[in-house]
Scaffold this motif. Structure first.
Motif, PDB file in Angstrom:
ATOM      1  N   LEU A   1      37.759  68.013  -3.476  1.00  0.00           N
ATOM      2  CA  LEU A   1      38.030  67.466  -2.139  1.00  0.00           C
ATOM      3  C   LEU A   1      39.502  67.636  -1.780  1.00  0.00           C
ATOM      4  O   LEU A   1      39.839  68.114  -0.692  1.00  0.00           O
ATOM      5  N   LEU A   2      40.381  67.273  -2.700  1.00  0.00           N
ATOM      6  CA  LEU A   2      41.814  67.368  -2.416  1.00  0.00           C
ATOM      7  C   LEU A   2      42.274  68.816  -2.270  1.00  0.00           C
ATOM      8  O   LEU A   2      43.174  69.106  -1.481  1.00  0.00           O
TER       9      LEU A   2
ATOM     10  N   PHE B   1      40.331  70.045   1.183  1.00  0.00           N
ATOM     11  CA  PHE B   1      40.581  69.244   2.381  1.00  0.00           C
ATOM     12  C   PHE B   1      41.730  68.271   2.126  1.00  0.00           C
ATOM     13  O   PHE B   1      41.537  67.051   2.076  1.00  0.00           O
ATOM     14  N   PRO B   2      42.942  68.778   1.958  1.00  0.00           N
ATOM     15  CA  PRO B   2      44.064  67.903   1.605  1.00  0.00           C
ATOM     16  C   PRO B   2      44.416  66.879   2.689  1.00  0.00           C
ATOM     17  O   PRO B   2      45.029  65.860   2.383  1.00  0.00           O
ATOM     18  N   HIS B   3      44.012  67.118   3.916  1.00  0.00           N
ATOM     19  CA  HIS B   3      44.349  66.195   5.006  1.00  0.00           C
ATOM     20  C   HIS B   3      43.157  65.343   5.438  1.00  0.00           C
ATOM     21  O   HIS B   3      43.203  64.717   6.496  1.00  0.00           O
ATOM     22  N   SER B   4      42.138  65.305   4.619  1.00  0.00           N
ATOM     23  CA  SER B   4      40.939  64.522   4.923  1.00  0.00           C
ATOM     24  C   SER B   4      41.268  63.025   4.926  1.00  0.00           C
ATOM     25  O   SER B   4      42.188  62.574   4.231  1.00  0.00           O
ATOM     26  N   ILE B   5      40.508  62.272   5.682  1.00  0.00           N
ATOM     27  CA  ILE B   5      40.711  60.819   5.680  1.00  0.00           C
ATOM     28  C   ILE B   5      40.297  60.211   4.338  1.00  0.00           C
ATOM     29  O   ILE B   5      40.661  59.076   4.031  1.00  0.00           O
ATOM     30  N   TYR B   6      39.588  60.984   3.520  1.00  0.00           N
ATOM     31  CA  TYR B   6      39.149  60.506   2.209  1.00  0.00           C
ATOM     32  C   TYR B   6      40.109  60.912   1.097  1.00  0.00           C
ATOM     33  O   TYR B   6      39.923  60.521  -0.050  1.00  0.00           O
TER      34      TYR B   6
ATOM     35  N   ALA C   1      31.026  64.874   2.042  1.00  0.00           N
ATOM     36  CA  ALA C   1      30.061  65.235   1.002  1.00  0.00           C
ATOM     37  C   ALA C   1      30.752  65.350  -0.355  1.00  0.00           C
ATOM     38  O   ALA C   1      30.247  64.839  -1.361  1.00  0.00           O
ATOM     39  N   TYR C   2      31.932  65.984  -0.394  1.00  0.00           N
ATOM     40  CA  TYR C   2      32.691  66.062  -1.644  1.00  0.00           C
ATOM     41  C   TYR C   2      33.104  64.668  -2.106  1.00  0.00           C
ATOM     42  O   TYR C   2      33.035  64.350  -3.293  1.00  0.00           O
ATOM     43  N   TYR C   3      33.552  63.866  -1.177  1.00  0.00           N
ATOM     44  CA  TYR C   3      33.971  62.502  -1.512  1.00  0.00           C
ATOM     45  C   TYR C   3      32.803  61.712  -2.102  1.00  0.00           C
ATOM     46  O   TYR C   3      32.944  61.034  -3.117  1.00  0.00           O
ATOM     47  N   MET C   4      31.641  61.819  -1.483  1.00  0.00           N
ATOM     48  CA  MET C   4      30.478  61.085  -1.969  1.00  0.00           C
ATOM     49  C   MET C   4      30.036  61.572  -3.347  1.00  0.00           C
ATOM     50  O   MET C   4      29.613  60.777  -4.186  1.00  0.00           O
TER      51      MET C   4
ATOM     52  N   ALA D   1      30.879  62.205 -19.402  1.00  0.00           N
ATOM     53  CA  ALA D   1      30.554  63.367 -18.579  1.00  0.00           C
ATOM     54  C   ALA D   1      30.620  63.049 -17.087  1.00  0.00           C
ATOM     55  O   ALA D   1      31.144  63.844 -16.301  1.00  0.00           O
ATOM     56  N   TYR D   2      30.106  61.894 -16.672  1.00  0.00           N
ATOM     57  CA  TYR D   2      30.133  61.554 -15.252  1.00  0.00           C
ATOM     58  C   TYR D   2      31.557  61.295 -14.772  1.00  0.00           C
ATOM     59  O   TYR D   2      31.916  61.654 -13.648  1.00  0.00           O
ATOM     60  N   MET D   3      32.375  60.680 -15.604  1.00  0.00           N
ATOM     61  CA  MET D   3      33.776  60.449 -15.228  1.00  0.00           C
ATOM     62  C   MET D   3      34.494  61.782 -15.058  1.00  0.00           C
ATOM     63  O   MET D   3      35.252  61.966 -14.101  1.00  0.00           O
ATOM     64  N   GLN D   4      34.271  62.694 -15.978  1.00  0.00           N
ATOM     65  CA  GLN D   4      34.909  64.002 -15.887  1.00  0.00           C
ATOM     66  C   GLN D   4      34.434  64.755 -14.647  1.00  0.00           C
ATOM     67  O   GLN D   4      35.233  65.406 -13.968  1.00  0.00           O
ATOM     68  N   GLN D   5      33.152  64.648 -14.338  1.00  0.00           N
ATOM     69  CA  GLN D   5      32.633  65.319 -13.146  1.00  0.00           C
ATOM     70  C   GLN D   5      33.197  64.673 -11.883  1.00  0.00           C
ATOM     71  O   GLN D   5      33.494  65.367 -10.910  1.00  0.00           O
ATOM     72  N   ALA D   6      33.355  63.359 -11.888  1.00  0.00           N
ATOM     73  CA  ALA D   6      33.954  62.678 -10.730  1.00  0.00           C
ATOM     74  C   ALA D   6      35.366  63.201 -10.489  1.00  0.00           C
ATOM     75  O   ALA D   6      35.769  63.442  -9.342  1.00  0.00           O
ATOM     76  N   PHE D   7      36.127  63.391 -11.555  1.00  0.00           N
ATOM     77  CA  PHE D   7      37.485  63.923 -11.431  1.00  0.00           C
ATOM     78  C   PHE D   7      37.449  65.303 -10.776  1.00  0.00           C
ATOM     79  O   PHE D   7      38.236  65.595  -9.874  1.00  0.00           O
TER      80      PHE D   7
END
Length: 158
Positions: free
Chosen positions: A61-62, A65-70, A19-22, A49-55
């Protein structure tokens, strides 16, 4: 909205990392419009704004969930976003420099160095800072910047 709802309902759920990745991918893609495929828009003309929010989303996520497959893909997206935002700031710094607004140019370039460490635009930002300080007659700041350039980029010419 669906990803936010899932995260709120299942903060430790089996697919919360997805969900975080998406959220990050959606915000990353939102910053690009279909119209830009045929008519490119320069970075200083775009809403970031969207680029900053994506970051932020990828960073969440990182962090959680640092060990996530994503995680690896999220990190690569973060680098891409960082470089894009740094290029935007560099374009604005160059815009100010060309219009002889040297304080503004030095400040924008300094923002790149401070907030986007490791970005490919760092050397160009340091050059803008150096030239701006020279134009302003701020010899001490120019010398400090030159020392940083020579230390970190010994083979590059100013």
């Amino acid at each position: 909205a669906a990803a936010d709802r899932y995260i709120h309902l299942y903060p430790q759920g089996p697919h919360t990392d997805y969900a975080y990745y998406m959220k990050g991918v959606i915000n990353f893609d939102r910053s690009k419009h279909w119209f830009q495929k045929w008519h490119p828009v320069t970075t200083e003309q775009r809403d970031l704004a969207y680029m900053q929010q994506a970051f932020v989303d990828f960073n969440d996520l990182l962090s959680l969930f640092p060990h996530s497959i994503y995680a690896k893909d999220a990190y690569e997206h973060m680098l891409s976003v960082r470089n894009y935002l740094a290029q935007h700031e560099l374009n604005v710094a160059n815009f100010y420099f060309m219009r002889k607004a040297y304080v503004a140019a030095a400040n924008r370039a300094g923002y790149i160095v401070k907030h986007y460490p490791g970005a490919p635009q760092t050397f160009a930002a340091l050059k803008v800072m150096y030239k701006s300080y020279l134009e302003l007659g701020a010899q001490d700041q120019a010398n400090d910047t030159l020392r940083i350039i020579k230390l970190n980029y010994p083979r590059e010419k100013i």
